[in-house]
Design a protein around this motif. Structure first.
Motif, mmCIF file in Angstrom:
data_model
loop_
_atom_site.group_PDB
_atom_site.id
_atom_site.type_symbol
_atom_site.label_atom_id
_atom_site.label_comp_id
_atom_site.label_asym_id
_atom_site.label_seq_id
_atom_site.Cartn_x
_atom_site.Cartn_y
_atom_site.Cartn_z
ATOM 1 N N ASN A 52 0.853 -1.176 0.000
ATOM 2 C CA ASN A 52 0.000 0.000 0.000
ATOM 3 C C ASN A 52 0.893 1.230 0.000
ATOM 4 O O ASN A 52 1.770 1.374 0.852
ATOM 5 C CB ASN A 52 -0.917 -0.011 1.221
ATOM 6 N N GLU A 54 0.177 4.379 0.600
ATOM 7 C CA GLU A 54 -0.076 5.345 1.667
ATOM 8 C C GLU A 54 0.430 4.900 3.042
ATOM 9 O O GLU A 54 1.051 5.675 3.752
ATOM 10 C CB GLU A 54 -1.575 5.667 1.777
ATOM 11 N N SER A 78 -4.166 2.612 -2.791
ATOM 12 C CA SER A 78 -3.340 2.458 -3.978
ATOM 13 C C SER A 78 -2.185 1.526 -3.639
ATOM 14 O O SER A 78 -1.524 1.691 -2.599
ATOM 15 C CB SER A 78 -2.786 3.824 -4.403
ATOM 16 N N TYR A 79 -1.941 0.552 -4.509
ATOM 17 C CA TYR A 79 -0.941 -0.476 -4.244
ATOM 18 C C TYR A 79 0.091 -0.532 -5.360
ATOM 19 O O TYR A 79 -0.209 -0.311 -6.521
ATOM 20 C CB TYR A 79 -1.595 -1.850 -4.116
ATOM 21 N N GLU A 80 1.325 -0.846 -4.965
ATOM 22 C CA GLU A 80 2.378 -1.141 -5.915
ATOM 23 C C GLU A 80 2.523 -2.652 -5.940
ATOM 24 O O GLU A 80 2.602 -3.296 -4.907
ATOM 25 C CB GLU A 80 3.690 -0.498 -5.471
#
Length: 83
Positions: A52, A54, A78-80
């Motif tokens: 994540n 954030e 939001s994920y990488e």
């Protein structure tokens, strides 16, 4: 009078059950997919990591024999994704 009490009790029970069902709603997601090479061949045993952006929460899994992975219960964000 008994009929009104019975109807009222049933209505109260239905509202209580419906409230419990509504409270059980979840807002998590499942991320799943297939890891493949540039030629389209699947990659079994590949380590897939999601982080994540954030809050830094991260989870890891490995792909199966078909290159498939699944990471359940991810909170919104939001994920990488890396493999």
């Amino acid at each position: 009078m008994k009929s009104w009490i019975r109807s009222s009790s049933i209505a109260t029970a239905v509202v209580a059950v419906w409230s419990a069902v509504a409270a059980a709603q979840v807002t998590n997601a499942v991320l799943q997919g297939v890891v493949s090479d540039p030629q389209g061949g699947v990659l079994p045993g590949a380590v897939v990591k999601v982080a994540n952006i954030e809050d830094g929460l991260s989870r890891e899994t490995s792909t199966d024999a078909r290159g498939f992975y699944r990471i359940p219960a991810l909170p919104p964000g939001s994920y990488e994704i890396t493999a």
